[in-house]
Design a protein around this motif. Sequence first.
Motif, PDB file in Angstrom:
ATOM      1  N   UNK A   1       0.697  -1.075  -0.029  1.00 15.17           N
ATOM      2  CA  UNK A   1      -0.070  -0.120   0.002  1.00 15.17           C
ATOM      3  C   UNK A   1       0.951   1.239  -0.097  1.00 15.17           C
ATOM      4  N   UNK A   2       1.926   1.146   0.517  1.00  9.52           N
ATOM      5  CA  UNK A   2       2.909   2.428   0.733  1.00  9.52           C
ATOM      6  C   UNK A   2       3.400   2.636  -0.643  1.00  9.52           C
ATOM      7  N   UNK A   3       3.630   1.444  -1.535  1.00  8.59           N
ATOM      8  CA  UNK A   3       4.120   1.650  -2.941  1.00  8.59           C
ATOM      9  C   UNK A   3       3.173   2.123  -3.891  1.00  8.59           C
ATOM     10  N   UNK A   4       1.866   1.925  -3.475  1.00  5.04           N
ATOM     11  CA  UNK A   4       0.801   2.530  -4.190  1.00  5.04           C
ATOM     12  C   UNK A   4       0.495   3.921  -3.848  1.00  5.04           C
ATOM     13  N   UNK A   5       1.227   4.662  -3.008  1.00  8.00           N
ATOM     14  CA  UNK A   5       0.761   5.931  -2.561  1.00  8.00           C
ATOM     15  C   UNK A   5       0.205   5.990  -1.353  1.00  8.00           C
ATOM     16  N   UNK A   6      -0.232   4.768  -0.747  1.00  7.78           N
ATOM     17  CA  UNK A   6      -0.912   5.090   0.711  1.00  7.78           C
ATOM     18  C   UNK A   6       0.021   5.135   2.037  1.00  7.78           C
ATOM     19  N   UNK A   7       0.659   6.106   2.248  1.00 11.26           N
ATOM     20  CA  UNK A   7       1.759   6.061   3.067  1.00 11.26           C
ATOM     21  C   UNK A   7       1.163   6.194   4.362  1.00 11.26           C
TER      22      UNK A   7
END
Length: 899
Positions: free
Chosen positions: A138-144
């Motif tokens: 999810x972090x890599x998808x932009x959901x930090x």
Amino acid sequence: MSSCGNQKFLKSHSKSVEKPRSRVFDEHMIAKNTINFLKQKYKIQEDSENLYYEMYSILQQIPDRSVIKGFRQMMYHHNDTLSVPYKFDRDSLQILPDTLSRKTNGLKSWLSRKVGYPPVIMDTAKTSITVKNMRTFLNQKGYYNAEVSSEVQYKKHKAFISYNIKTGMPILVDTVIVRSRDTLIRNILNEVKSLSFLKQGVRASVELMNKERSRLELAIKNRGYFEFTKNYIVFKMDTVNAKKVASKQGGLFNNNPEQGEPRANVYVAVLPYSDTSITHPKYKICNVMITPNEYIIKAYQIRKIKKDSFFIVERTLKDKEKRIILKEGDIQLPGDSLMSIKRLGGKKIRIVQRSLPRFKKVTLNKRSEIQENDKLVHIILRKIVRNKDGSPTTEQQRRQTYFIRDKVISDAVPVEIGQLYSYRLEQETRRNINVLNVFRAPRVEYVLSSNGQANCLDCLVKMQRGEKQGVGGDFEINNNNTNVNSLGVAAFGSYQNKNIFKGGETFEISLSGGLDFKLTGRDSSDNNFWKQAINLFDVSAETSFYFPRFWGLSFLKKAFKMQNATTKISLGYRYLQQSTDFQISSFYTKMGYEWNKGPYHTFHWNPAVINLTLKPVLESNFEALLKQNNRALYESLSASYLIPSMDFTYTFSSPTTGMKNGSWYFKSSFEMAGNLVYLLDQVLDPSSRLQFFGIDYSQYFKTDFDLRYSYKIGKYHSIVSRLMLGVIIPYGNSEDTEVPFVKRFALGGPSSMRAWLLRYIGPGDQASVSGAEFQLGDLRMEFNSEYRFMINSWIGFAIFADIGNVWLLNSSSTATSIPEQNPNTGVFTERFYEQLAIGTGVGVRVDLSFFVFRLDFGIQLREPQGYGLKENGTMQYWNIEPIVFPNRSNFVIAIGYPF
């Protein structure tokens, strides 16, 4: 029943002394994984279904989801010697492992590997890894700010895992700033910045950053930077100095406008070349050495093959005078001669005559033969050829032994001496050599130049000679269960001679023939072999020439931006005989081009196609049957046709990007017949029709569209759909006649409406008559959809549905000739939806690696012409008794998927 369960293989112990038979499980089988997206006040405009399957692919432990999962686990344990069952011991009053050894054999081993499925035992460490991987994804998808947690519920010997996900708001891109201390690199970054994947407002995901890194790497490598890699490119995100923009209605988030959308400034930086040098080195090509026939030697051998060097130069010839159009703002050169001044669209244009140099590629034997104005392009290395007595051969003798001409192989290599290094040209070189269809295993290598110059490369183009001649063959067996049950056999053969003129050309001859034998319905009183035993006889032959270049006007190649253009010229013949009903002979010839634009777009253009169909020979009874029941087919089948036409086909095939996205396929074709001949007809004698040996030429316009979409639900599950639309419109010389039957549309068969046989549907609600089932139409609508699921890697099933029909555009040739007992004309009307045929069925697919074997069973649900009158006098259109009437179904045996 309990003793047959798989839970006896789990580690366990007795619950208490009072109840020793009761089991407490130390191991639990995972029964289900559940992914829950928790409610949050930010509504994410994300494809939740795609995101779900992406998260599901991260799971570390996935249990068997088939309906026979218990049976598959049993088959696994039955042969696994490590699987130890536990049972109650009466002496010790405890549950102990049963150490009795089991023997295995080949069948049990095969069942365990192919049918069996091992149980998935609960492992808390793997659950923690899954949670961590989900958060990272999810972090890599932009959901930090994503939050992921897991919960486990135990029920007897089963474990149920729930993963709870709260994505939060993603960080969006605000501004993209490029940085580099190397001035030339910075200029390249600014030049290609407009094509960036990191647009303002998109999620600042690692996935997009990796795409951007690869894009910038290629852009820089194509400008001479041979040693540059994407490791020099780094990204930095600044969320402090970026703006926070309040969302609007219909924006990316439906949230509290006071908080706004979190954004970040993205800095794209290119690191210096080294600690001692800021600038990255540029490389140029000093030598291009082409080896058209590379010799492969083994590791223990020493290369002793000596080669001749031939030098390909670009020589400037005498200037050629050419007229040039100069628009407003174009500069007139001193040597230009002004011809005229005109106005076009209110703007002034000048036509000048300019001397332009012409270039020609010339092969030289020695460097000393290079003239002052010659530009060295390539060096071709060939094995030295000598006479039997060892004396050197003449130039003519050497060239007779060459496998391919120098200019052909030189034109296929766009990398030239003196250019800057370009990765794009390296890829284009491999593609062009493959298009020649003469070589195999082309390789392009770059090494530091042997001349010792700095930042200088030698390009080595190597390839191996392929097989010059080849033969191929195939055969087919099929069965049709109609009113005349038949067995069909067909054979196909081809011969290829590659590089026949030493220019990469291919000469091909292909032959095919088939026979359809009657199994039932024979007339014992008839001694005619064809009428007694043969239902259909079909034979065809074609000879073709393929040229790996564009033969035609050069401006067309530039206008269409052709890549890998090839030219094909072919001549063919076909003979078709259906029992003794009719016989047809046709000839055709065509010249066309094939090219592509990028990896997903393909074009076919045949500017010259001539099809000559001789007048069919109809059997008298069959002719009378058509006259009474299928007048449109009779008029189309009983005439000769000359079809001079031009056709164009465009095909788009999107890349398959895995589980989360579907793939598209689109094909459109356009064909126009008779226009050029019509113009010639009007010039020569407009008062009468131009004929070829008494045969009128046809004029019509035909277009056909094929749209397909494939959506992959999971690893073994997918939905594939197809929509086909087509229409053929006669005009001009064919306005008062029927369209040639070979160009009309038909439905049914193994790849269309599978519940019907080929040409058994339509047109419209017009009923077919036994013995004249040859239903054709001018307009086609068809929709097919399949749900495909694989049991394992080689066998699968499908559930399909087919909807469609064909219609006639007008009834000018049928209204007066259709008898009263068959008043339906089959003409397309605004109530066409009431005449759609509907079928469904199931199928089996067996993937044998090199081909897919397919079995389909189709059942008719709705027949447009009806099944007969009901008791109340109305027509029965829906098939409510599919089992009672077996002729309302069809069994298909075929190779390959239907679409």
